[in-house]
Motif scaffolding. Sequence first.
Motif, PDB file in Angstrom:
ATOM      1  N   SER A 205       0.530  -0.870  -0.047  1.00 37.36           N
ATOM      2  CA  SER A 205      -0.391  -0.106  -0.346  1.00 37.36           C
ATOM      3  C   SER A 205       1.165   1.471  -0.084  1.00 37.36           C
ATOM      4  O   SER A 205       1.958   1.774   1.226  1.00 37.36           O
ATOM      5  CB  SER A 205      -1.016   0.350   1.195  1.00 37.36           C
ATOM      6  OG  SER A 205      -1.803   1.144   1.076  1.00 37.36           O
ATOM      7  N   ASN A 207      -0.180   4.666   0.317  1.00 33.08           N
ATOM      8  CA  ASN A 207      -0.570   5.264   1.338  1.00 33.08           C
ATOM      9  C   ASN A 207      -0.216   4.845   2.393  1.00 33.08           C
ATOM     10  O   ASN A 207       0.313   5.805   3.515  1.00 33.08           O
ATOM     11  CB  ASN A 207      -1.809   5.385   0.933  1.00 33.08           C
ATOM     12  CG  ASN A 207      -2.806   6.036   0.119  1.00 33.08           C
ATOM     13  OD1 ASN A 207      -2.108   6.493  -1.009  1.00 33.08           O
ATOM     14  ND2 ASN A 207      -3.479   5.656  -0.422  1.00 33.08           N
ATOM     15  N   ARG A 208      -0.340   3.798   3.101  1.00 36.69           N
ATOM     16  CA  ARG A 208       0.502   3.327   4.362  1.00 36.69           C
ATOM     17  C   ARG A 208       2.156   3.061   4.223  1.00 36.69           C
ATOM     18  O   ARG A 208       1.766   3.593   5.251  1.00 36.69           O
ATOM     19  CB  ARG A 208       0.076   2.153   4.342  1.00 36.69           C
ATOM     20  CG  ARG A 208      -2.114   1.118   4.624  1.00 36.69           C
ATOM     21  CD  ARG A 208      -2.067   0.041   5.465  1.00 36.69           C
ATOM     22  NE  ARG A 208      -1.049  -0.800   4.147  1.00 36.69           N
ATOM     23  CZ  ARG A 208      -2.423  -1.462   3.361  1.00 36.69           C
ATOM     24  NH1 ARG A 208      -3.739  -0.832   3.817  1.00 36.69           N
ATOM     25  NH2 ARG A 208      -2.261  -2.484   2.446  1.00 36.69           N
ATOM     26  N   GLU A 211       2.451   7.066   4.955  1.00 37.10           N
ATOM     27  CA  GLU A 211       1.658   7.573   6.152  1.00 37.10           C
ATOM     28  C   GLU A 211       2.756   7.785   7.249  1.00 37.10           C
ATOM     29  O   GLU A 211       3.841   8.009   8.156  1.00 37.10           O
ATOM     30  CB  GLU A 211       0.873   7.111   6.697  1.00 37.10           C
ATOM     31  CG  GLU A 211       0.140   7.573   7.779  1.00 37.10           C
ATOM     32  CD  GLU A 211      -0.181   8.757   8.067  1.00 37.10           C
ATOM     33  OE1 GLU A 211      -0.377   9.443   8.964  1.00 37.10           O
ATOM     34  OE2 GLU A 211      -0.389   9.256   6.803  1.00 37.10           O
ATOM     35  N   THR A 257      -3.248   4.929  13.236  1.00 31.45           N
ATOM     36  CA  THR A 257      -3.108   5.981  11.074  1.00 31.45           C
ATOM     37  C   THR A 257      -4.457   5.037  10.513  1.00 31.45           C
ATOM     38  O   THR A 257      -5.575   4.877   9.633  1.00 31.45           O
ATOM     39  CB  THR A 257      -2.661   6.651  10.957  1.00 31.45           C
ATOM     40  OG1 THR A 257      -1.893   7.351  12.111  1.00 31.45           O
ATOM     41  CG2 THR A 257      -2.678   7.244   9.666  1.00 31.45           C
ATOM     42  N   PHE A 258      -3.580   3.785  10.137  1.00 35.26           N
ATOM     43  CA  PHE A 258      -4.155   2.916   9.433  1.00 35.26           C
ATOM     44  C   PHE A 258      -5.714   1.806   9.534  1.00 35.26           C
ATOM     45  O   PHE A 258      -6.463   1.899   8.237  1.00 35.26           O
ATOM     46  CB  PHE A 258      -2.906   1.693   9.306  1.00 35.26           C
ATOM     47  CG  PHE A 258      -1.646   1.503   8.987  1.00 35.26           C
ATOM     48  CD1 PHE A 258      -2.104   3.070   7.844  1.00 35.26           C
ATOM     49  CD2 PHE A 258      -0.916   0.492   8.951  1.00 35.26           C
ATOM     50  CE1 PHE A 258       0.166   3.048   7.937  1.00 35.26           C
ATOM     51  CE2 PHE A 258       0.567   0.803   8.369  1.00 35.26           C
ATOM     52  CZ  PHE A 258       1.209   2.061   8.364  1.00 35.26           C
ATOM     53  N   ASP A 260      -7.721   3.554  11.310  1.00 30.65           N
ATOM     54  CA  ASP A 260      -8.959   5.021  10.104  1.00 30.65           C
ATOM     55  C   ASP A 260      -9.059   5.399   8.392  1.00 30.65           C
ATOM     56  O   ASP A 260     -10.342   5.226   8.143  1.00 30.65           O
ATOM     57  CB  ASP A 260      -8.284   6.310  10.843  1.00 30.65           C
ATOM     58  CG  ASP A 260      -8.167   6.027  12.360  1.00 30.65           C
ATOM     59  OD1 ASP A 260      -8.878   5.888  12.439  1.00 30.65           O
ATOM     60  OD2 ASP A 260      -7.377   7.230  12.685  1.00 30.65           O
ATOM     61  N   PHE A 261      -7.814   4.738   8.050  1.00 27.29           N
ATOM     62  CA  PHE A 261      -7.717   4.194   6.604  1.00 27.29           C
ATOM     63  C   PHE A 261      -8.726   3.423   6.209  1.00 27.29           C
ATOM     64  O   PHE A 261      -9.431   3.203   4.913  1.00 27.29           O
ATOM     65  CB  PHE A 261      -6.457   3.869   5.961  1.00 27.29           C
ATOM     66  CG  PHE A 261      -5.793   5.474   6.179  1.00 27.29           C
ATOM     67  CD1 PHE A 261      -6.075   6.884   6.748  1.00 27.29           C
ATOM     68  CD2 PHE A 261      -4.374   5.339   6.024  1.00 27.29           C
ATOM     69  CE1 PHE A 261      -4.936   7.696   7.014  1.00 27.29           C
ATOM     70  CE2 PHE A 261      -3.524   6.217   6.232  1.00 27.29           C
ATOM     71  CZ  PHE A 261      -3.735   7.400   6.111  1.00 27.29           C
TER      72      PHE A 261
END
Length: 460
Positions: A205, A207-208, A211, A257-258, A260-261
């Motif tokens: 990922s 995005n992950r 982040e 945070t992950f 929440d994603f």
Amino acid sequence: MLLKKIFGVVQFLARQGLPLRGDGSYELDGNFNQLIKLLSKEDANLATWTKKKTDKYTSKDVQNEVLRVTGQRVLRDIVSDIRSSVFTIMVDEATDISTTEQVVFVLCWVDDKLDVHEDFVGLYSTASLTADSLVAIIQDVLLRLNLSIERCRGQCYDGAAVMKGQRNGVATQISCLERQSVREVKIVKDAVDTTFELSKLLKYSANRKAEFLRLKEELAPNDPGFRTLCPTRWTVRSKSLSSVRQNNSVLQQSLSTFADFAKHDMETSARVNGIRSQMEKFSFLFGVMLGESVLGMAENLSCVLQSKKISAADGQAAAELTLDTMLKHRTDSAFTKFWNKVVKHSETVDVDEPALPRERRLPARFDLSGAGESYVLLTVKEHYRIIYYAAFDRVISSIENRFDQPGYKVYCSLENLLLNAISGKDFEADIQKVIEVYGNDFDQDLLRIQLDILQIPFPS
């Protein structure tokens, strides 16, 4: 001539390791069709031939048949050379991208010029990776190649229990056919498995991963980054475990945070929450740091043994040095030092307090009183001390077993024989050990003459 050109294109692409066809509607853009078009520009007959609607011998079935026949011809040529020599079996298992279990089969042999060859024989699908299934595949391949097991002089596998098991392992079963021929520490296994899940979260990922890098730059810019865990090689995992320890706080914050994603992705959300739950346990931190320590020593030995210039004697010495180092760590004083290090580090990250496992009742066969009373270890530290010792015992036992194998001893005898012959020393005792294993594979008198000759190009 036209068929010869068409078949030649198939063989050329196979030789270069290139795909022949495209996918679906893009099949006409595949390498095979485009190469045929290129050759057609210089050959009018081939251009006319390819415009036919049928009987062009360019279909995928024809291509596959050409590949199959060519592969069999190559294999026959390889095997024809091996039949005049002795050989070693090299087998490993692998899982392809479609999750199909496959067995890789390679034969190692030496030709008349003493050149060593390692020839890939094939990939064989299997529904099971049990020792019996792998032995059946080995026997089937040798039968199809018309190679006698009596010519087998060695076996090369990884360290998996199914391969090296002393009772029913593949090596043992093959040896019975022809006589010449840390994962068990749960706390470390859980730490490695969780680290692997972390690796997949970040690797697959963008995005992950972005982040995580953002949080790392914000919270710990000077610490090393996270190192992806290798899923197949245990001895190179210490660096990945080390990166988990160094990035523990950043990883925990990233997982929050992950989560929440992944609110609308139940599968990913469950994976993230599972990893978070594991990382909040003291046992996870202990397993990470224990694996980092034990596997780090094993990795150092692995690197030494993979050197191209190392001899069998040097390998034995490196193994003994590693064992001595591990035995020094397998003491109460070394454990106390390690325990204090883990406890101190746990105070800097978000993990729970170390605790004993839940109480368990004594098994009936050991409960002489018949009271069925539960039993527990005396202290938390004692509980983890037992795990610490077990981890080192597993690795120490594995190294000792690996270097105590009959095949390795034979290899050392061969090495000593050559070195003593080259240096002009008496090699009679060494040659007797070799003869006991290989018997009539060679002329003993001729071998002695050749060993004496070795002293001339290699003076001491």
